[in-house]
Design a protein around this motif. Structure first.
Motif, PDB file in Angstrom:
ATOM      1  N   THR A   1       0.831  -1.213   0.000  1.00 28.88           N
ATOM      2  CA  THR A   1       0.000   0.000   0.000  1.00 28.88           C
ATOM      3  C   THR A   1       0.862   1.258   0.000  1.00 28.88           C
ATOM      4  O   THR A   1       0.346   2.349   0.201  1.00 28.88           O
ATOM      5  N   ASP A   2       2.148   1.105  -0.226  1.00 26.69           N
ATOM      6  CA  ASP A   2       3.071   2.239  -0.312  1.00 26.69           C
ATOM      7  C   ASP A   2       2.530   3.260  -1.316  1.00 26.69           C
ATOM      8  O   ASP A   2       2.429   2.962  -2.514  1.00 26.69           O
ATOM      9  N   PRO A   3       2.148   4.461  -0.864  1.00 27.92           N
ATOM     10  CA  PRO A   3       1.548   5.441  -1.796  1.00 27.92           C
ATOM     11  C   PRO A   3       2.478   5.882  -2.914  1.00 27.92           C
ATOM     12  O   PRO A   3       2.020   6.401  -3.927  1.00 27.92           O
ATOM     13  N   ARG A   4       3.772   5.663  -2.767  1.00 23.08           N
ATOM     14  CA  ARG A   4       4.697   6.038  -3.836  1.00 23.08           C
ATOM     15  C   ARG A   4       4.480   5.208  -5.092  1.00 23.08           C
ATOM     16  O   ARG A   4       4.843   5.639  -6.196  1.00 23.08           O
ATOM     17  N   THR A   5       3.863   4.036  -4.956  1.00 24.34           N
ATOM     18  CA  THR A   5       3.667   3.187  -6.130  1.00 24.34           C
ATOM     19  C   THR A   5       2.643   3.769  -7.096  1.00 24.34           C
ATOM     20  O   THR A   5       2.605   3.363  -8.269  1.00 24.34           O
ATOM     21  N   VAL A   6       1.810   4.706  -6.643  1.00 21.78           N
ATOM     22  CA  VAL A   6       0.837   5.302  -7.570  1.00 21.78           C
ATOM     23  C   VAL A   6       1.530   6.193  -8.597  1.00 21.78           C
ATOM     24  O   VAL A   6       0.933   6.549  -9.621  1.00 21.78           O
ATOM     25  N   LEU A   7       2.784   6.566  -8.334  1.00 17.88           N
ATOM     26  CA  LEU A   7       3.535   7.411  -9.260  1.00 17.88           C
ATOM     27  C   LEU A   7       4.317   6.607 -10.288  1.00 17.88           C
ATOM     28  O   LEU A   7       4.915   7.167 -11.200  1.00 17.88           O
ATOM     29  N   VAL A   8       4.318   5.286 -10.138  1.00 17.28           N
ATOM     30  CA  VAL A   8       5.070   4.432 -11.059  1.00 17.28           C
ATOM     31  C   VAL A   8       4.382   4.431 -12.424  1.00 17.28           C
ATOM     32  O   VAL A   8       3.166   4.218 -12.511  1.00 17.28           O
ATOM     33  N   PRO A   9       5.114   4.668 -13.522  1.00 14.00           N
ATOM     34  CA  PRO A   9       4.505   4.694 -14.861  1.00 14.00           C
ATOM     35  C   PRO A   9       3.868   3.353 -15.227  1.00 14.00           C
ATOM     36  O   PRO A   9       4.288   2.293 -14.748  1.00 14.00           O
ATOM     37  N   GLU A  10       2.850   3.420 -16.086  1.00 13.70           N
ATOM     38  CA  GLU A  10       2.141   2.220 -16.513  1.00 13.70           C
ATOM     39  C   GLU A  10       3.086   1.203 -17.156  1.00 13.70           C
ATOM     40  O   GLU A  10       2.941  -0.007 -16.960  1.00 13.70           O
ATOM     41  N   GLU A  11       4.049   1.707 -17.931  1.00  8.08           N
ATOM     42  CA  GLU A  11       4.975   0.801 -18.614  1.00  8.08           C
ATOM     43  C   GLU A  11       5.788  -0.015 -17.612  1.00  8.08           C
ATOM     44  O   GLU A  11       6.050  -1.202 -17.818  1.00  8.08           O
ATOM     45  N   GLU A  12       6.173   0.623 -16.505  1.00  7.41           N
ATOM     46  CA  GLU A  12       6.949  -0.101 -15.497  1.00  7.41           C
ATOM     47  C   GLU A  12       6.085  -1.138 -14.785  1.00  7.41           C
ATOM     48  O   GLU A  12       6.566  -2.224 -14.440  1.00  7.41           O
ATOM     49  N   LEU A  13       4.814  -0.807 -14.569  1.00  4.56           N
ATOM     50  CA  LEU A  13       3.904  -1.779 -13.965  1.00  4.56           C
ATOM     51  C   LEU A  13       3.741  -2.996 -14.876  1.00  4.56           C
ATOM     52  O   LEU A  13       3.723  -4.142 -14.407  1.00  4.56           O
ATOM     53  N   ASP A  14       3.619  -2.744 -16.176  1.00  2.30           N
ATOM     54  CA  ASP A  14       3.480  -3.852 -17.123  1.00  2.30           C
ATOM     55  C   ASP A  14       4.745  -4.714 -17.157  1.00  2.30           C
ATOM     56  O   ASP A  14       4.665  -5.945 -17.268  1.00  2.30           O
ATOM     57  N   ARG A  15       5.898  -4.069 -17.051  1.00  2.00           N
ATOM     58  CA  ARG A  15       7.157  -4.833 -17.020  1.00  2.00           C
ATOM     59  C   ARG A  15       7.233  -5.671 -15.753  1.00  2.00           C
ATOM     60  O   ARG A  15       7.708  -6.817 -15.772  1.00  2.00           O
ATOM     61  N   ALA A  16       6.742  -5.100 -14.638  1.00  2.00           N
ATOM     62  CA  ALA A  16       6.739  -5.842 -13.373  1.00  2.00           C
ATOM     63  C   ALA A  16       5.843  -7.077 -13.486  1.00  2.00           C
ATOM     64  O   ALA A  16       6.202  -8.172 -13.033  1.00  2.00           O
ATOM     65  N   LYS A  17       4.683  -6.920 -14.127  1.00  2.00           N
ATOM     66  CA  LYS A  17       3.774  -8.055 -14.306  1.00  2.00           C
ATOM     67  C   LYS A  17       4.431  -9.132 -15.166  1.00  2.00           C
ATOM     68  O   LYS A  17       4.365 -10.329 -14.834  1.00  2.00           O
ATOM     69  N   ALA A  18       5.084  -8.709 -16.256  1.00  2.00           N
ATOM     70  CA  ALA A  18       5.751  -9.676 -17.130  1.00  2.00           C
ATOM     71  C   ALA A  18       6.859 -10.420 -16.382  1.00  2.00           C
ATOM     72  O   ALA A  18       7.043 -11.630 -16.560  1.00  2.00           O
ATOM     73  N   LEU A  19       7.571  -9.699 -15.530  1.00  2.00           N
ATOM     74  CA  LEU A  19       8.653 -10.317 -14.776  1.00  2.00           C
ATOM     75  C   LEU A  19       8.101 -11.324 -13.766  1.00  2.00           C
ATOM     76  O   LEU A  19       8.640 -12.430 -13.606  1.00  2.00           O
ATOM     77  N   VAL A  20       7.011 -10.956 -13.099  1.00  2.00           N
ATOM     78  CA  VAL A  20       6.394 -11.868 -12.125  1.00  2.00           C
ATOM     79  C   VAL A  20       5.879 -13.120 -12.825  1.00  2.00           C
ATOM     80  O   VAL A  20       6.095 -14.250 -12.352  1.00  2.00           O
TER      81      VAL A  20
ATOM     82  N   SER B   1      -3.070   1.433  -2.596  1.00  2.00           N
ATOM     83  CA  SER B   1      -1.946   2.369  -2.525  1.00  2.00           C
ATOM     84  C   SER B   1      -2.389   3.805  -2.764  1.00  2.00           C
ATOM     85  O   SER B   1      -1.635   4.748  -2.471  1.00  2.00           O
ATOM     86  N   PHE B   2      -3.612   3.997  -3.278  1.00  2.00           N
ATOM     87  CA  PHE B   2      -4.145   5.354  -3.482  1.00  2.00           C
ATOM     88  C   PHE B   2      -4.984   5.802  -2.293  1.00  2.00           C
ATOM     89  O   PHE B   2      -5.468   6.931  -2.268  1.00  2.00           O
ATOM     90  N   GLN B   3      -5.163   4.932  -1.298  1.00  2.00           N
ATOM     91  CA  GLN B   3      -5.995   5.273  -0.147  1.00  2.00           C
ATOM     92  C   GLN B   3      -5.433   6.457   0.636  1.00  2.00           C
ATOM     93  O   GLN B   3      -6.194   7.275   1.152  1.00  2.00           O
ATOM     94  N   VAL B   4      -4.103   6.550   0.741  1.00  2.00           N
ATOM     95  CA  VAL B   4      -3.531   7.658   1.515  1.00  2.00           C
ATOM     96  C   VAL B   4      -3.731   8.997   0.802  1.00  2.00           C
ATOM     97  O   VAL B   4      -4.335   9.909   1.372  1.00  2.00           O
ATOM     98  N   PRO B   5      -3.267   9.165  -0.447  1.00  2.00           N
ATOM     99  CA  PRO B   5      -3.482  10.470  -1.084  1.00  2.00           C
ATOM    100  C   PRO B   5      -4.953  10.795  -1.315  1.00  2.00           C
ATOM    101  O   PRO B   5      -5.383  11.938  -1.120  1.00  2.00           O
ATOM    102  N   GLY B   6      -5.748   9.796  -1.733  1.00  2.00           N
ATOM    103  CA  GLY B   6      -7.163  10.057  -1.980  1.00  2.00           C
ATOM    104  C   GLY B   6      -7.938  10.253  -0.691  1.00  2.00           C
ATOM    105  O   GLY B   6      -8.703  11.210  -0.550  1.00  2.00           O
ATOM    106  N   GLY B   7      -7.715   9.340   0.256  1.00  2.00           N
ATOM    107  CA  GLY B   7      -8.449   9.404   1.510  1.00  2.00           C
ATOM    108  C   GLY B   7      -8.112  10.610   2.360  1.00  2.00           C
ATOM    109  O   GLY B   7      -8.984  11.177   3.022  1.00  2.00           O
ATOM    110  N   MET B   8      -6.840  11.022   2.350  1.00  2.00           N
ATOM    111  CA  MET B   8      -6.465  12.159   3.196  1.00  2.00           C
ATOM    112  C   MET B   8      -7.132  13.447   2.726  1.00  2.00           C
ATOM    113  O   MET B   8      -7.567  14.258   3.550  1.00  2.00           O
ATOM    114  N   ALA B   9      -7.251  13.621   1.420  1.00  2.00           N
ATOM    115  CA  ALA B   9      -7.881  14.827   0.902  1.00  2.00           C
ATOM    116  C   ALA B   9      -9.371  14.841   1.236  1.00  2.00           C
ATOM    117  O   ALA B   9      -9.896  15.828   1.774  1.00  2.00           O
ATOM    118  N   ILE B  10     -10.052  13.740   0.946  1.00  2.00           N
ATOM    119  CA  ILE B  10     -11.501  13.699   1.163  1.00  2.00           C
ATOM    120  C   ILE B  10     -11.841  13.747   2.653  1.00  2.00           C
ATOM    121  O   ILE B  10     -12.717  14.510   3.080  1.00  2.00           O
TER     122      ILE B  10
END
Length: 325
Positions: free
Chosen positions: A34-53, A96-105
Motif C-alpha cells: 500500500t506504499d503510496p509512492r507506487t501510484v507514481l510508477v509509470p504504466e509501462e513499469e507496472l506492465d514490465r513488473a507483471k511480465a517479470l512476475v 496504494s491510493f488510499q492515503v493520497p485520496g483518503g487524506m484529501a476527502i
C-alpha cells in the motif's frame, strides 16, 4: 524474454515475505504493497513488473536479475493488479491510493461539517470514491452488472447522506465536538451499506472456496458473508483514528489565538494530519484479518459440506478464499 535463466533454487515469487498468520507479518506485507509512492510508477513499469512476475512463475527470469529486483516487481504487481483476475486495477481503487485520496476527502469532510450543503457535497464525493475502491477490491470471481453497481452506489450514498444530515441537524445544540464526529458516523453507516451492496453477487451466488492447496471445492455464500463482514470492519477501523482523534486535536488547537488568525489553513492542516493517520491505518486495517480467509468445514452450507465430505472425507477441515480488501 530471450536468453532466459532459471530461477535460483528455492525462490518462489508468490511465497509471502512475512508470516501471514500473524498481524505483524500482515502489517509488513501491507505496508509494502500500500506504499503510496507506487501510484507514481509509470504504466509501462507496472506492465514490465507483471511480465517479470509471470516469467518468474514460469521458472524463468532475465539473466542477471537480483532477488531484490524480483521482490520489487512483486511489490508493484501486488499494488496494481487484482489478486484474482491479474487485471490492472484502476488507479483510484488501488489500496496504494488510499492515503493520497483518503487524506484529501477525509480532511475536507472534517473541515466542512457545519452546513448541510457542505456535508452533502463531501459525503457524495466520499461515497463516489468508496464505490471505486469497493468495486476494484471485490472478489473478482463474482461479476456484478452496471445496474447493480448503480443501485449499490445510490443506496450507500443515500445512507451516508441521511446519517450525516440527520446527525448534523441533531447536533446543532450539542457540544461542538459531537458535531465534528458526525462525518465518522456517516462513513461507518455508509460502509455497512456500500460494501455489501457493491459485492452483493458474492452473497447471492457465493464465492469460490478451495482447499489448502488451492484446489476448487465449490461456492459458498457463508464464506462471502464472513469475508465481507471482515472488510466492513477493516474499513471502519481504517477511518476511525483519524476521524475520532483528529477532531479532538483540532477542537483544542482552534482555541489558540494563532490558530484563529490562520483559519484559511485549517483545511490543509487537517488534510495533512489525515494523511499521517492513514499512512499507518491503511496497512494496519488491511492487516486485521488474513487476505486468504478460512472457514471451518462445519460452518459451510450443508449441501457444500456434504459434497466436500463425499469427495475428500475428513481431509479438508477448512476451506480458503480471498476475502477482498
Amino acid at each position: 524474454y530471450t536468453n532466459m535463466a532459471t530461477v535460483s533454487l528455492g525462490f518462489n515469487i508468490d511465497s509471502p515475505r512475512w508470516d501471514q498468520s500473524t498481524f505483524v507479518g500482515r502489517l509488513k506485507h501491507f505496508l509494502n504493497i500500500t506504499d503510496p509512492r507506487t501510484v507514481l510508477v509509470p504504466e509501462e513499469e507496472l506492465d514490465r513488473a507483471k511480465a517479470l512476475v509471470e516469467g518468474c512463475r514460469a521458472g524463468l527470469v532475465p539473466p542477471g536479475s537480483s532477488q531484490e529486483q524480483l521482490l520489487y516487481a512483486k511489490k508493484l504487481y501486488d499494488s496494481a493488479f487484482h489478486p484474482d483476475s491479474g487485471e490492472k486495477m484502476n488507479l483510484i481503487g488501488r489500496m496504494s491510493f488510499q492515503v493520497p485520496g483518503g487524506m484529501a476527502i477525509t480532511g475536507f469532510m472534517l473541515q466542512f461539517y457545519r452546513t448541510v450543503p457542505a456535508v452533502v457535497f463531501w459525503q457524495w464525493v466520499n461515497q463516489s470514491f468508496n464505490a471505486f475502491v469497493n468495486y476494484t477490491n471485490r472478489n473478482a470471481a463474482s461479476p456484478i452488472s452496471l445496474r447493480q453497481i448503480g443501485v449499490a452506489y445510490v443506496t450507500a450514498t443515500s445512507a451516508a447522506l441521511a446519517t450525516a444530515v440527520g446527525l448534523n441537524l441533531y447536533t446543532k445544540r450539542a457540544p461542538p465536538l459531537l458535531a465534528r464526529w458526525v462525518p465518522f458516523a456517516a462513513v461507518a453507516a455508509a460502509n455497512c451499506v456500500n460494501i455489501p451492496m457493491m459485492r452483493q453477487q458474492e452473497i447471492i451466488n457465493g464465492i469460490t472456496v478451495t482447499d489448502e492447496n488451492n484446489n476448487e471445492l465449490g461456492c459458498s455464500r457463508r464464506a462471502a458473508v464472513k469475508g465481507i463482514a471482515q472488510v466492513v470492519l477493516s474499513r471502519i477501523t481504517m477511518a476511525a483514528p483519524g476521524m475520532i482523534i483528529l477532531p479532538i486535536i483540532m477542537e483544542r488547537l482552534e482555541k489558540f489565538p494563532f490558530m484563529q488568525r490562520i483559519r484559511v489553513l485549517h483545511g490543509p492542516l487537517q488534510v495533512l494530519l489525515c494523511g499521517g493517520f492513514l499512512l499507518f491505518m491503511v496497512p494496519a486495517a488491511c492487516a486485521l484479518f488474513p487476505q486468504r480467509c478460512s472457514l471451518a468445514l462445519a460452518d459451510l452450507e450443508v449441501e457444500l459440506r456434504d459434497s466436500i465430505v463425499a469427495k475428500h472425507g475428513d481431509k479438508v477441515p477448512y476451506v480458503y478464499f480471498n476475502k477482498g480488501l
